[in-house]
Design an enzyme around this catalytic site. Sequence first.
Site, PDB file in Angstrom:
ATOM      1  N   TYR A 140       0.672  -1.345  -0.281  1.00 46.91           N
ATOM      2  CA  TYR A 140       0.059  -0.212  -0.167  1.00 46.91           C
ATOM      3  C   TYR A 140       0.938   1.536   0.057  1.00 46.91           C
ATOM      4  O   TYR A 140       0.414   2.926  -0.145  1.00 46.91           O
ATOM      5  CB  TYR A 140      -1.358   0.177   1.029  1.00 46.91           C
ATOM      6  CG  TYR A 140      -2.189  -0.947   1.066  1.00 46.91           C
ATOM      7  CD1 TYR A 140      -2.217  -1.868  -0.243  1.00 46.91           C
ATOM      8  CD2 TYR A 140      -2.645  -0.321   2.200  1.00 46.91           C
ATOM      9  CE1 TYR A 140      -2.725  -2.607   0.117  1.00 46.91           C
ATOM     10  CE2 TYR A 140      -4.245  -1.941   1.838  1.00 46.91           C
ATOM     11  CZ  TYR A 140      -3.733  -2.456   1.035  1.00 46.91           C
ATOM     12  OH  TYR A 140      -4.987  -4.261   0.718  1.00 46.91           O
ATOM     13  N   LYS A 190       3.726 -15.588   3.410  1.00 50.72           N
ATOM     14  CA  LYS A 190       4.256 -16.056   2.340  1.00 50.72           C
ATOM     15  C   LYS A 190       5.630 -16.249   2.273  1.00 50.72           C
ATOM     16  O   LYS A 190       6.166 -15.917   0.581  1.00 50.72           O
ATOM     17  CB  LYS A 190       4.045 -15.415   1.274  1.00 50.72           C
ATOM     18  CG  LYS A 190       2.872 -16.581   0.541  1.00 50.72           C
ATOM     19  CD  LYS A 190       2.687 -17.546   0.129  1.00 50.72           C
ATOM     20  CE  LYS A 190       2.024 -17.945  -1.363  1.00 50.72           C
ATOM     21  NZ  LYS A 190       1.004 -19.444  -0.831  1.00 50.72           N
ATOM     22  N   ASP A 222      -1.947 -18.940   2.656  1.00 50.58           N
ATOM     23  CA  ASP A 222      -2.998 -19.225   1.966  1.00 50.58           C
ATOM     24  C   ASP A 222      -3.854 -20.658   3.020  1.00 50.58           C
ATOM     25  O   ASP A 222      -5.037 -21.019   3.236  1.00 50.58           O
ATOM     26  CB  ASP A 222      -2.474 -19.808   0.748  1.00 50.58           C
ATOM     27  CG  ASP A 222      -0.876 -20.671   0.786  1.00 50.58           C
ATOM     28  OD1 ASP A 222      -0.569 -20.822   1.962  1.00 50.58           O
ATOM     29  OD2 ASP A 222      -1.016 -20.955  -0.284  1.00 50.58           O
ATOM     30  N   ASP A 246      -5.043  -7.390   5.492  1.00 44.87           N
ATOM     31  CA  ASP A 246      -6.229  -5.963   5.179  1.00 44.87           C
ATOM     32  C   ASP A 246      -7.844  -7.899   4.776  1.00 44.87           C
ATOM     33  O   ASP A 246      -8.614  -7.368   5.146  1.00 44.87           O
ATOM     34  CB  ASP A 246      -6.433  -5.535   3.684  1.00 44.87           C
ATOM     35  CG  ASP A 246      -6.896  -4.347   3.323  1.00 44.87           C
ATOM     36  OD1 ASP A 246      -8.293  -4.961   4.370  1.00 44.87           O
ATOM     37  OD2 ASP A 246      -7.154  -4.055   2.822  1.00 44.87           O
ATOM     38  N   ASP A 250     -10.697  -9.790   7.038  1.00 43.27           N
ATOM     39  CA  ASP A 250     -12.333  -8.921   6.638  1.00 43.27           C
ATOM     40  C   ASP A 250     -12.808 -10.753   6.185  1.00 43.27           C
ATOM     41  O   ASP A 250     -14.235 -10.499   6.942  1.00 43.27           O
ATOM     42  CB  ASP A 250     -12.505  -8.519   5.107  1.00 43.27           C
ATOM     43  CG  ASP A 250     -12.572  -6.744   5.082  1.00 43.27           C
ATOM     44  OD1 ASP A 250     -11.914  -6.202   6.657  1.00 43.27           O
ATOM     45  OD2 ASP A 250     -11.921  -6.289   4.329  1.00 43.27           O
TER      46      ASP A 250
END
Length: 363
Positions: A140, A190, A222, A246, A250
Site C-alpha cells: 500500500y 508467504k 493461503d 486487510d 475481512d
Amino acid sequence: MARVVVLPGDGIGPEVVAAALRVLEAVCAAADLDLDLDERPIGGRAIDTLGTPLPAETLQACRAADAVLLGAVGGPAWDHLRGEQRCEAGLLNLRRGMGVFANVRPVRVHPHLVDRTPLRPEITRGTDLVIVRELTGGAYFGQPRGRSGTGADATALDSIVYSTAEIERVARVAFRLAASRRGGLVSVDKANVLITSQLWRDVVSGLAPDYPGVTLTHELVDSFAMRLIREPATVDVVVTENLMGDILSDEAAVLAGSLGLLPSASLGATDAGLYEPIHGSAPPLAGRGIADPYGAILSTAMLLRHSLHRDDLAAAIEGAVDVCITEDVLPADLGGASSTGAIAEAVSREAVRKVGAPLGSHA
C-alpha cells in the site's frame, strides 16, 4: 479533558458515528469524564467541500488529539478519482500522518449469534481471536509504484517493501497482546515465495525469546486462510503484513456474523489512536436508519481502553453490547428489526447502568 477528533466520513459513516458518540458521551457523563469533541471532514465530503480527501487542518487536528473516531470513507460518487484524490488515499495518508502502524481487530463470536453466520455453530462457537495488521508499509505504501504505457503495452507496478524496524514494532504489539491473553501467536506470511516474507519470518522469530510466555508459530497465508474458517476457535492472536492482514481480517468478519459488528484500533508509539469499525461506507444503506452501529460503538470501547486508559468504561460498553445482543436488539444485517438509533439508545442505557453499578457487582 479528553480531546477526541470525530471524522464522520461518508455513506453510513455519519450515522454509525452518531450512534457511537451517543454511547461514548453517556458513559463519560456518568463517570464525570469531560470530552472535547472536534468534528472534521474527511473522504468524499472533504473532496466536495475542500477539494482533497484529507485536508491539512483535519490531519493537524488528528495529530493533536488524544484519540480519533472515524466512520467510513468513499462511495460511487468518488470512484472515478485517481491517485492522491481518491478517498482511500486520504485514509492511508491519515494512518501514516498519525504514525499508527498496528491495526488491532478483535473477532469474538457472541454465543447468541453462533447460528447467524454461514458456518456451522460447532465451528464458530468459542471463537475469540485478534488480528494485528501492519498498517503503514507493504504494497500500500511501497515505492516505486505506478502505471506506464498504453493499450496492450500498458503495465502497472506495486512494490512490497518492509524494513526490520517496521516488522519489529508491529510484532512486539502482537507479542504483548498474546502474552496478555492465551499465549498463542501465529505469524502469517508467504515466506515460500516472497523475500519480504522471509525477512518478516526472520525478524518475528528473533523476537520470540523476549516473550517466553508466548508460543510462536508461522503459517503461510493461503493455508492459514483455510484454518481461519475451518477451526477459528483454535486461533488466539495473529500478526501479519498490510495486504494479507486487510484480507484476513475481512474474512474473519464472517465468523462473527457481520462486518457491522467488528471494531478496530490503529495504534502507534503514543497513546493517541485511530478507532473505526471495519465496514465500508455502504452508500445504499445511508439515510435509512438501518446501519449496524455495533462496530462503531465497540470502537469507542477500544478508544477508552487504549487511548484514555479507562478500562472500566470500556468494559461497561462491551458488557452493554453483550446484553443488548442477547436480548435481540439486533439490526437488519443480523436478522433483527432494531434501528441504528434504537440500538444506540439501548446500549447507552445499559452502559450507564453498568457504570453506576457497585464495584464487584455482576449486574
